[in-house]
Design an enzyme around this catalytic site. Structure first.
Site, PDB file in Angstrom:
ATOM      1  N   ASP A 125      -2.899   0.209   3.506  1.00 54.56           N
ATOM      2  CA  ASP A 125      -2.946  -1.052   2.753  1.00 54.56           C
ATOM      3  C   ASP A 125      -3.496  -2.159   3.641  1.00 54.56           C
ATOM      4  O   ASP A 125      -3.399  -2.094   4.868  1.00 54.56           O
ATOM      5  CB  ASP A 125      -1.529  -1.480   2.324  1.00 54.56           C
ATOM      6  CG  ASP A 125      -0.998  -0.685   1.136  1.00 54.56           C
ATOM      7  OD1 ASP A 125      -1.786   0.000   0.470  1.00 54.56           O
ATOM      8  OD2 ASP A 125       0.222  -0.766   0.891  1.00 54.56           O
ATOM      9  N   ARG A 175     -10.142   1.431  -1.325  1.00 50.58           N
ATOM     10  CA  ARG A 175      -9.521   0.791  -2.492  1.00 50.58           C
ATOM     11  C   ARG A 175      -9.982  -0.669  -2.460  1.00 50.58           C
ATOM     12  O   ARG A 175      -9.824  -1.342  -1.447  1.00 50.58           O
ATOM     13  CB  ARG A 175      -7.997   0.845  -2.406  1.00 50.58           C
ATOM     14  CG  ARG A 175      -7.329   0.076  -3.557  1.00 50.58           C
ATOM     15  CD  ARG A 175      -5.875  -0.265  -3.264  1.00 50.58           C
ATOM     16  NE  ARG A 175      -5.042   0.901  -3.156  1.00 50.58           N
ATOM     17  CZ  ARG A 175      -3.941   0.931  -2.398  1.00 50.58           C
ATOM     18  NH1 ARG A 175      -3.580  -0.124  -1.675  1.00 50.58           N
ATOM     19  NH2 ARG A 175      -3.214   2.008  -2.325  1.00 50.58           N
TER      20      ARG A 175
HETATM   21  P1  FDA Z   1      -5.287 -10.846 -11.857  1.00 53.59           P
HETATM   22  O1  FDA Z   1      -4.222 -11.241 -10.926  1.00 53.59           O
HETATM   23  O2  FDA Z   1      -6.247 -11.874 -12.323  1.00 53.59           O
HETATM   24  O3  FDA Z   1      -4.599 -10.154 -13.094  1.00 53.59           O
HETATM   25  C1  FDA Z   1      -5.331  -9.778 -14.250  1.00 53.59           C
HETATM   26  C2  FDA Z   1      -4.352  -9.630 -15.402  1.00 53.59           C
HETATM   27  O4  FDA Z   1      -3.456  -8.554 -15.121  1.00 53.59           O
HETATM   28  C3  FDA Z   1      -3.422 -10.844 -15.611  1.00 53.59           C
HETATM   29  O5  FDA Z   1      -4.011 -11.793 -16.415  1.00 53.59           O
HETATM   30  C4  FDA Z   1      -2.228 -10.200 -16.248  1.00 53.59           C
HETATM   31  O6  FDA Z   1      -2.465  -9.969 -17.606  1.00 53.59           O
HETATM   32  C5  FDA Z   1      -2.154  -8.852 -15.551  1.00 53.59           C
HETATM   33  N1  FDA Z   1      -1.263  -8.883 -14.384  1.00 53.59           N
HETATM   34  C6  FDA Z   1      -1.620  -8.960 -13.083  1.00 53.59           C
HETATM   35  N2  FDA Z   1      -0.530  -8.912 -12.302  1.00 53.59           N
HETATM   36  C7  FDA Z   1       0.534  -8.821 -13.134  1.00 53.59           C
HETATM   37  C8  FDA Z   1       1.933  -8.730 -12.937  1.00 53.59           C
HETATM   38  N3  FDA Z   1       2.457  -8.732 -11.724  1.00 53.59           N
HETATM   39  N4  FDA Z   1       2.732  -8.619 -14.012  1.00 53.59           N
HETATM   40  C9  FDA Z   1       2.214  -8.606 -15.266  1.00 53.59           C
HETATM   41  N5  FDA Z   1       0.895  -8.695 -15.516  1.00 53.59           N
HETATM   42  C10 FDA Z   1       0.069  -8.805 -14.470  1.00 53.59           C
HETATM   43  N6  FDA Z   1      -3.519  -6.496  -2.481  1.00 53.59           N
HETATM   44  C11 FDA Z   1      -3.646  -6.625  -1.139  1.00 53.59           C
HETATM   45  O7  FDA Z   1      -3.805  -7.731  -0.628  1.00 53.59           O
HETATM   46  N7  FDA Z   1      -3.586  -5.501  -0.329  1.00 53.59           N
HETATM   47  C12 FDA Z   1      -3.434  -4.253  -0.849  1.00 53.59           C
HETATM   48  O8  FDA Z   1      -3.392  -3.281  -0.092  1.00 53.59           O
HETATM   49  C13 FDA Z   1      -3.306  -4.128  -2.258  1.00 53.59           C
HETATM   50  N8  FDA Z   1      -3.142  -2.911  -2.846  1.00 53.59           N
HETATM   51  C14 FDA Z   1      -3.195  -2.810  -4.222  1.00 53.59           C
HETATM   52  C15 FDA Z   1      -3.161  -1.563  -4.836  1.00 53.59           C
HETATM   53  C16 FDA Z   1      -3.327  -1.450  -6.207  1.00 53.59           C
HETATM   54  C17 FDA Z   1      -3.341  -0.103  -6.838  1.00 53.59           C
HETATM   55  C18 FDA Z   1      -3.510  -2.624  -6.994  1.00 53.59           C
HETATM   56  C19 FDA Z   1      -3.731  -2.535  -8.470  1.00 53.59           C
HETATM   57  C20 FDA Z   1      -3.468  -3.855  -6.403  1.00 53.59           C
HETATM   58  C21 FDA Z   1      -3.301  -3.967  -5.026  1.00 53.59           C
HETATM   59  N9  FDA Z   1      -3.261  -5.199  -4.413  1.00 53.59           N
HETATM   60  C22 FDA Z   1      -3.356  -5.292  -3.044  1.00 53.59           C
HETATM   61  C23 FDA Z   1      -3.013  -6.427  -5.219  1.00 53.59           C
HETATM   62  C24 FDA Z   1      -4.292  -7.117  -5.629  1.00 53.59           C
HETATM   63  O9  FDA Z   1      -4.914  -7.680  -4.505  1.00 53.59           O
HETATM   64  C25 FDA Z   1      -4.002  -8.242  -6.642  1.00 53.59           C
HETATM   65  O10 FDA Z   1      -3.128  -9.160  -6.052  1.00 53.59           O
HETATM   66  C26 FDA Z   1      -3.393  -7.737  -7.944  1.00 53.59           C
HETATM   67  O11 FDA Z   1      -3.906  -6.509  -8.320  1.00 53.59           O
HETATM   68  C27 FDA Z   1      -3.679  -8.715  -9.070  1.00 53.59           C
HETATM   69  O12 FDA Z   1      -5.064  -8.852  -9.215  1.00 53.59           O
HETATM   70  P2  FDA Z   1      -5.876  -8.339 -10.508  1.00 53.59           P
HETATM   71  O13 FDA Z   1      -7.169  -7.794 -10.062  1.00 53.59           O
HETATM   72  O14 FDA Z   1      -5.036  -7.446 -11.320  1.00 53.59           O
HETATM   73  O15 FDA Z   1      -6.228  -9.700 -11.280  1.00 53.59           O
END
Ligand code: FDA
Length: 307
Positions: A125, A175
């Site tokens: 990560d 990732r």
């Molecule tokens: P965004 O935050 O804009 O979310 C898009 C939509 O998804 C929101 O509008 C909402 O509908 C929904 N959503 C998102 N989060 C939600 C929640 N908690 N509860 C309910 N709905 C929610 N980061 C990092 O810094 N280091 C890492 O190693 C990782 N590893 C990682 C693994 C995996 C498999 C994922 C999916 C994510 C990570 N992340 C991470 C976290 C990533 O950086 C980010 O903070 C989150 O995925 C949220 O970003 P989105 O791309 O989903 O967009």
């Protein structure tokens, strides 16, 4: 939404931990490895791959890192013994990066080696920007020796274009996510959500077009659409990528992608150290602040009634 993050940072320490736990549950498999393995089997039955993550970061002493190492060793053995479709994900700080870099590298190398004998994948990560270079160095050292290890790149970091350029020729398994450490300053990270999306797509296109396997880690439907369009434009087969989502987040979108035949993996955290991880998830879910505040109101009313 900096104001929202600040508001949450202000109120959450005041919320009773038992109440926070109530809401944290939706993001976590449970406190034990057994609960996590049970949930993994269930997700596998639904057609999803899993990445198991033992919660905990920056433990502060060597013995806590060694305990975490022991849990990961058991997880690797159990994934193999139970025939689960799962890998593991770990945080370098949890493996001792802030205490002793050589100790951390030895710990991660030990796990990657143990996992390699069963063809189990280990994802490193990415944490806050202060650990980015050391994490990159750890990965590069391990990648020379093992093929079952991958890294995370955060689209919000300004340095990510250069980092990706170093990883392309290695055909690294990446990732790609937006980045979760919202407090990063403007000198290191983009603060504008639109630029983060543009950065994500730019990096994704570079990685996919150079043949790197990408875990497309997002719940943002705009990014999912743009990724699907890119996959189509490049004519990629389903072994070139997978979508990755966090347990408990956007299950409807996850189901839509499964039904369209795309490979999906769920990031499944477990363990007793659920607090910091849950706070990051709350911040990404504005509705949650409302729920917590209204439940806190009820909680306080009940307390007052009792006295
Ligand atoms: P965004 O935050 O804009 O979310 C898009 C939509 O998804 C929101 O509008 C909402 O509908 C929904 N959503 C998102 N989060 C939600 C929640 N908690 N509860 C309910 N709905 C929610 N980061 C990092 O810094 N280091 C890492 O190693 C990782 N590893 C990682 C693994 C995996 C498999 C994922 C999916 C994510 C990570 N992340 C991470 C976290 C990533 O950086 C980010 O903070 C989150 O995925 C949220 O970003 P989105 O791309 O989903 O967009």
């Amino acid at each position: 939404m900096i104001w929202l993050n600040n508001l949450i940072a202000l109120i959450l320490p005041l919320v009773p931990k038992s109440l926070v736990k109530l809401f944290a549950k939706q993001y976590i498999a449970g406190e034990t490895l057994e609960q996590a393995l049970e949930k993994t089997a269930q997700l596998n039955r639904d057609g999803l791959g899993v990445t198991l993550d033992l919660l905990g970061e920056d433990p502060g002493d060597i013995s806590a890192c060694t305990r975490a190492l022991g849990v990961y060793e058991k997880a690797i053995e159990a994934i193999h013994a139970k025939g689960l479709t799962a890998g593991i994900s770990l945080k370098p700080s949890h493996m001792g990066l802030k205490l002793d870099k050589a100790f951390c590298l030895a710990n991660i190398r030990h796990l990657v080696e143990a996992a390699a004998q069963y063809h189990i994948f280990v994802r490193i990560d990415m944490e806050d920007a202060s650990l980015c270079q050391d994490t990159m160095d750890l990965f590069l050292a391990l990648h020379e020796q093992f093929s079952n290890v991958g890294l995370v790149i955060q689209a919000y970091l300004r340095r990510s274009i250069e980092d990706i350029n170093r990883l392309l020729d290695l055909r690294a398994n990446i990732r790609l996510c937006k980045g979760a450490y919202y407090w990063e300053g403007r000198p290191v990270a983009y603060k504008d959500p639109d630029i983060i999306i543009e950065s994500y797509i730019y990096l994704l296109e570079k990685l996919l077009s150079k043949g790197c396997f990408v875990g497309i880690a997002t719940h943002d439907e705009k990014l999912v659409f743009q990724s699907l369009a890119l996959i189509d434009r490049l004519g990629l087969s389903k072994d070139a990528y997978e979508f990755q989502m966090l347990f408990g987040v956007e299950e409807e979108l996850r189901q839509i992608l499964i039904e369209s035949g795309h490979p999906i993996r769920v990031y499944l955290p477990f363990g007793e150290e659920w607090f910091a991880y849950s706070l990051r998830r709350f911040r990404e879910n504005p509705k949650m602040v409302g729920y917590i505040l209204s439940n806190m109101g009820n909680f306080l009313k009940n307390m007052v009634k009792k006295f």
